[in-house]
Scaffold this motif. Structure first.
Motif, mmCIF file in Angstrom:
data_model
loop_
_atom_site.group_PDB
_atom_site.id
_atom_site.type_symbol
_atom_site.label_atom_id
_atom_site.label_comp_id
_atom_site.label_asym_id
_atom_site.label_seq_id
_atom_site.Cartn_x
_atom_site.Cartn_y
_atom_site.Cartn_z
ATOM 1 N N GLU A 21 0.821 -1.210 0.000
ATOM 2 C CA GLU A 21 0.000 0.000 0.000
ATOM 3 C C GLU A 21 0.857 1.263 0.000
ATOM 4 O OE1 GLU A 21 -2.614 -0.263 3.300
ATOM 5 O OE2 GLU A 21 -3.685 -1.980 2.508
ATOM 6 N N THR A 22 2.017 1.231 0.631
ATOM 7 C CA THR A 22 2.830 2.432 0.740
ATOM 8 C C THR A 22 3.633 2.704 -0.525
ATOM 9 O OG1 THR A 22 4.596 1.181 1.790
ATOM 10 C CG2 THR A 22 3.041 2.303 3.241
ATOM 11 N N GLU A 23 3.886 1.704 -1.332
ATOM 12 C CA GLU A 23 4.655 1.898 -2.551
ATOM 13 C C GLU A 23 3.718 2.317 -3.683
ATOM 14 O OE1 GLU A 23 6.950 -1.524 -3.560
ATOM 15 O OE2 GLU A 23 7.766 -1.721 -1.560
ATOM 16 N N PRO A 24 3.809 3.561 -4.124
ATOM 17 C CA PRO A 24 2.942 3.985 -5.222
ATOM 18 C C PRO A 24 3.407 3.374 -6.534
ATOM 19 C CG PRO A 24 4.440 5.741 -4.650
ATOM 20 C CD PRO A 24 4.651 4.638 -3.649
ATOM 21 N N ARG A 25 2.455 3.113 -7.389
ATOM 22 C CA ARG A 25 2.797 2.554 -8.693
ATOM 23 C C ARG A 25 3.244 3.701 -9.588
ATOM 24 N NH1 ARG A 25 -0.714 -1.425 -12.542
ATOM 25 N NH2 ARG A 25 0.702 -1.330 -14.288
ATOM 26 N N VAL A 26 4.454 3.604 -10.094
ATOM 27 C CA VAL A 26 5.030 4.658 -10.906
ATOM 28 C C VAL A 26 4.999 4.223 -12.361
ATOM 29 C CG1 VAL A 26 7.092 6.024 -11.335
ATOM 30 C CG2 VAL A 26 6.522 5.344 -9.007
ATOM 31 N N GLU A 27 4.386 5.067 -13.203
ATOM 32 C CA GLU A 27 4.360 4.769 -14.629
ATOM 33 C C GLU A 27 5.576 5.394 -15.295
ATOM 34 O OE1 GLU A 27 0.743 5.623 -16.634
ATOM 35 O OE2 GLU A 27 -0.450 5.200 -14.876
ATOM 36 N N PRO A 28 6.087 4.754 -16.306
ATOM 37 C CA PRO A 28 7.234 5.331 -17.011
ATOM 38 C C PRO A 28 6.868 6.663 -17.650
ATOM 39 C CG PRO A 28 6.865 3.054 -17.688
ATOM 40 C CD PRO A 28 5.724 3.451 -16.818
ATOM 41 N N ALA A 29 7.846 7.526 -17.759
ATOM 42 C CA ALA A 29 7.623 8.851 -18.334
ATOM 43 C C ALA A 29 7.180 8.753 -19.789
ATOM 44 C CB ALA A 29 8.887 9.680 -18.222
ATOM 45 N N LYS A 30 7.661 7.750 -20.498
ATOM 46 C CA LYS A 30 7.291 7.582 -21.900
ATOM 47 C C LYS A 30 5.800 7.316 -22.040
ATOM 48 C CE LYS A 30 8.718 5.083 -26.027
ATOM 49 N NZ LYS A 30 9.609 4.052 -26.563
ATOM 50 N N THR A 31 5.240 6.519 -21.127
ATOM 51 C CA THR A 31 3.814 6.224 -21.146
ATOM 52 C C THR A 31 3.014 7.484 -20.869
ATOM 53 O OG1 THR A 31 4.254 3.988 -20.367
ATOM 54 C CG2 THR A 31 2.016 4.783 -20.139
ATOM 55 N N ASN A 32 3.445 8.252 -19.869
ATOM 56 C CA ASN A 32 2.747 9.488 -19.537
ATOM 57 C C ASN A 32 2.794 10.464 -20.697
ATOM 58 O OD1 ASN A 32 2.143 8.579 -16.976
ATOM 59 N ND2 ASN A 32 3.930 9.517 -16.043
ATOM 60 N N LEU A 33 3.923 10.556 -21.362
ATOM 61 C CA LEU A 33 4.066 11.470 -22.485
ATOM 62 C C LEU A 33 3.170 11.056 -23.642
ATOM 63 C CD1 LEU A 33 5.475 13.922 -23.668
ATOM 64 C CD2 LEU A 33 7.316 12.417 -24.407
ATOM 65 N N SER A 34 3.091 9.784 -23.921
ATOM 66 C CA SER A 34 2.240 9.330 -25.023
ATOM 67 C C SER A 34 0.764 9.558 -24.694
ATOM 68 C CB SER A 34 2.499 7.863 -25.349
ATOM 69 O OG SER A 34 2.126 7.041 -24.277
ATOM 70 N N LYS A 35 0.381 9.377 -23.435
ATOM 71 C CA LYS A 35 -0.998 9.663 -23.042
ATOM 72 C C LYS A 35 -1.299 11.141 -23.212
ATOM 73 C CE LYS A 35 -1.589 6.020 -19.606
ATOM 74 N NZ LYS A 35 -1.801 5.755 -18.181
ATOM 75 N N ARG A 36 -0.363 11.985 -22.817
ATOM 76 C CA ARG A 36 -0.558 13.429 -22.941
ATOM 77 C C ARG A 36 -0.673 13.845 -24.401
ATOM 78 N NH1 ARG A 36 -2.828 17.708 -20.832
ATOM 79 N NH2 ARG A 36 -1.943 19.540 -21.789
ATOM 80 N N ARG A 37 0.143 13.268 -25.259
ATOM 81 C CA ARG A 37 0.066 13.581 -26.690
ATOM 82 C C ARG A 37 -1.263 13.144 -27.274
ATOM 83 N NH1 ARG A 37 6.158 11.908 -28.613
ATOM 84 N NH2 ARG A 37 7.176 13.778 -27.807
ATOM 85 N N THR A 38 -1.747 11.979 -26.864
ATOM 86 C CA THR A 38 -3.038 11.504 -27.340
ATOM 87 C C THR A 38 -4.151 12.461 -26.939
ATOM 88 O OG1 THR A 38 -2.281 9.215 -27.174
ATOM 89 C CG2 THR A 38 -4.659 9.571 -27.270
ATOM 90 N N ILE A 39 -4.135 12.905 -25.695
ATOM 91 C CA ILE A 39 -5.145 13.848 -25.213
ATOM 92 C C ILE A 39 -5.040 15.166 -25.968
ATOM 93 C CG2 ILE A 39 -5.845 15.228 -23.218
ATOM 94 C CD1 ILE A 39 -5.017 12.802 -21.486
ATOM 95 N N ASP A 40 -3.834 15.662 -26.170
ATOM 96 C CA ASP A 40 -3.642 16.912 -26.906
ATOM 97 C C ASP A 40 -4.172 16.801 -28.338
ATOM 98 O OD1 ASP A 40 -2.527 18.186 -24.737
ATOM 99 O OD2 ASP A 40 -0.462 17.903 -25.404
ATOM 100 N N ASN A 41 -3.920 15.673 -28.978
ATOM 101 C CA ASN A 41 -4.404 15.470 -30.345
ATOM 102 C C ASN A 41 -5.929 15.437 -30.398
ATOM 103 O OD1 ASN A 41 -1.835 15.403 -31.373
ATOM 104 N ND2 ASN A 41 -1.688 13.167 -31.338
ATOM 105 N N MET A 42 -6.548 14.796 -29.426
ATOM 106 C CA MET A 42 -8.006 14.740 -29.378
ATOM 107 C C MET A 42 -8.597 16.132 -29.165
ATOM 108 S SD MET A 42 -8.468 11.177 -27.237
ATOM 109 C CE MET A 42 -10.101 11.579 -26.708
ATOM 110 N N LEU A 43 -7.991 16.912 -28.292
ATOM 111 C CA LEU A 43 -8.481 18.267 -28.044
ATOM 112 C C LEU A 43 -8.323 19.151 -29.276
ATOM 113 C CD1 LEU A 43 -7.161 18.862 -24.413
ATOM 114 C CD2 LEU A 43 -9.530 18.526 -25.125
#
Length: 59
Positions: A21-43
């Motif tokens: 419970e104390t260890e947060p799940r960390v997503e790779p920066a590459k995954t976060n960046l691709s999600k952000r790009r997808t959202i930006d493209n949709m907007l």
């Protein structure tokens, strides 16, 4: 003596659940960046569709 063993077993179980419970799940920066790009493209696509819908073709 059996109560001491039970206490140890309970302590171990609590320690195992606390660690997960104390260890947060960390997503790779590459995954976060691709999600952000997808959202930006949709907007951007929504903005362009709105501009096309509002465009006055009778100029």
């Amino acid at each position: 003596m059996s109560t001491d063993k039970e206490d140890l077993a309970i302590d171990e179980d609590l320690a195992d659940t606390d660690d997960s419970e104390t260890e947060p799940r960390v997503e790779p920066a590459k995954t976060n960046l691709s999600k952000r790009r997808t959202i930006d493209n949709m907007l951007e696509e929504r903005r362009l569709q709105k501009r096309l819908a509002d465009f006055d073709y009778d100029l």
